[in-house]
Scaffold this active site. Structure first.
Site, PDB file in Angstrom:
ATOM      1  N   GLU A  94      -5.443  -8.356   0.734  1.00  0.00           N
ATOM      2  CA  GLU A  94      -6.126  -8.026   1.987  1.00  0.00           C
ATOM      3  C   GLU A  94      -7.612  -7.851   1.715  1.00  0.00           C
ATOM      4  OE1 GLU A  94      -4.822  -4.735   4.381  1.00  0.00           O
ATOM      5  OE2 GLU A  94      -2.706  -5.180   4.088  1.00  0.00           O
ATOM      6  N   GLU A 117       0.791  -1.230   0.000  1.00  0.00           N
ATOM      7  CA  GLU A 117       0.000   0.000   0.000  1.00  0.00           C
ATOM      8  C   GLU A 117       0.827   1.286   0.000  1.00  0.00           C
ATOM      9  OE1 GLU A 117      -4.111  -1.545   2.092  1.00  0.00           O
ATOM     10  OE2 GLU A 117      -2.760  -0.326   3.288  1.00  0.00           O
TER      11      GLU A 117
END
Length: 438
Positions: A343, A163
């Site tokens: 995720e 991320e």
């Protein structure tokens, strides 16, 4: 059993991050990261990640729980501070921890998936400028080399960074995460250094890997859900997901340079530069997508407000499982690379019931909802490699401390006791049937 559209090699698993579960912040030769140095005012209730889930000392127990839950894979990250505690010094004890973890996973039939960087920047790197300095590129390459040389004889799956959009925006611009800076004009510099570090890491993985490997990166991402499935509304949703507003900064700003070698401009202020594209766009084997919610609502800059009573998780994020399908579809259509969900999960305020168990029907329902939408994508022929549920256990949720619980395993943060939640048994059944009943 009905046939499943998920491949037989589909990697059903769960994920975690070093700073969020390991603890042992001064043990085994490790030095502090920027998250270890967060102050009491910066993390809710003044909590720290110094002990977290104590996974550093309880990793064998945790792997046994993963096996009991039927996981086929486990995505974890490496603590840079544990492996290289100071510049130029490799820590054998830190490498041994990860090597032993990999061996234990494999011995239990669990495929290890390694993320090289998941936000816990060493303090010694931060003091040299961190992501604001070009010096991070060779440092990150050397760190990658050390880890790959130690683990790649057994680890096939690699992700460079988790991320980038989150830790750059939240950490250096909005001041919500470590290192808690507010430098809005630094986006171009920060992203350039991050992208070049990613590229250097990809090249190092391929150069030093001891077997054929799969290399990717995990993006924080989202999608606009079309109001209906007419061609016009789908095209509008695609544009809003990938070209405008949150889709510009959340998706295209990062993905176009890294995945397609295309420079991007944002708001007439920030720009990625064409001269860097050949270096940044290193060939990848897959895209990791961290998917939680949609871009439709005001939380993400839209003027559309959710209806009163719209389902949300414990962090206030809207729950709308359709974002899973549309996010996967729009990203695949644009970049044509296989996708792994790296995720996806539900933050809740779980508690131990009087019967000593943790009943979390909302999480069980959430998993089925989102996996049902992922199965729709699989049914349409989009190449899907795996699903890593966030997270394997309750953990330190960054500046939110320990209140939000994402885990399949409940953790008592006072005693360290683990309890497998009800949702984990539902997920185990999904794994055993390869999603056939979704």
């Amino acid at each position: 059993m009905r046939d499943s559209s998920f491949s037989k090699a589909f990697l059903w698993g769960a994920a975690a991050a070093s700073a969020q579960i390991e603890g042992g912040w001064k043990d085994g030769g490790r030095t502090p990261s920027i998250w270890d140095m967060a102050t009491k005012k910066q993390v809710k209730h003044g909590e720290t990640c110094h002990t977290a889930c104590d996974h550093f000392h309880r990793w064998k127990e945790d792997v046994a729980l993963m096996k009991e839950m039927g996981l086929k894979s486990y995505r974890f990250s490496i603590s840079w501070s544990r492996v290289i505690p100071e510049e130029g010094k490799v820590n054998p004890e830190g490498l041994k921890f990860y090597s032993d973890l990999v061996d234990e996973l494999i011995a239990n039939g669990i495929e290890p998936l390694v993320t090289i960087f998941h936000w816990d920047l060493p303090m010694w790197v931060y003091k040299k400028g961190g992501w604001l300095s070009e010096s991070i590129v060779p440092l990150f390459r050397e760190y990658t080399k050390v880890v790959v040389e130690a683990l790649s004889d057994r680890v096939k799956w690699w992700m460079t960074i988790n991320e980038p959009g989150c830790f750059i925006m939240n950490g250096y611009m909005q001041g919500a995460h470590a290192p808690f800076k507010h430098d809005y004009l630094a986006l171009s510099k920060l992203t350039r250094n991050c992208m070049l570090a990613h590229a250097a890491s990809v090249k190092a993985i391929r150069q030093y890997a001891k077997q054929p490997v799969k290399v990717g990166i995990a993006f924080s991402t989202g999608a606009w859900i079309p109001e209906n499935e007419t061609p016009a509304e789908i095209e509008k949703a695609r544009r809003l997901s990938m070209e405008e507003g949150s889709g510009l900064i959340g998706n295209r700003w990062w993905m176009d340079p890294m995945l397609a070698g295309k420079p991007v401009r944002a708001y007439g202020i920030y720009a990625s530069h064409e001269k860097d594209m050949a270096e940044i766009a290193q060939p990848l084997d897959f895209i990791g997508l961290n998917i939680y919610t949609s871009y439709n609502y005001a939380d993400w800059g839209s003027n559309q407000r959710p209806a009163p009573g719209t389902p949300r998780n414990a962090l206030g994020w809207v729950i709308d499982e359709r974002c899973m399908y549309w996010n996967v579809r729009f990203v695949y259509e644009r970049y044509k690379l296989p996708i792994m969900i790296t995720e996806n999960g539900l933050a809740a305020h779980d508690m131990v019931s009087l019967d000593g168990k943790v009943h979390d029907p909302k999480r069980a329902d959430f998993i089925k909802r989102y996996l049902g939408q992922l199965k729709r994508a699989a049914n349409e022929g989009i190449p899907l490699l795996g699903y890593q549920h966030w997270s394997v256990m309750d953990n330190f949720e960054w500046a939110e401390g320990y209140d939000p619980r994402f885990g399949l395993v409940y953790v008592d943060f006072t005693t360290g006791k683990r309890i497998i939640k009800d949702s984990a048994w539902d997920y185990k059944h999904i794994i055993e049937t390869n999603g056939a009943e979704l």
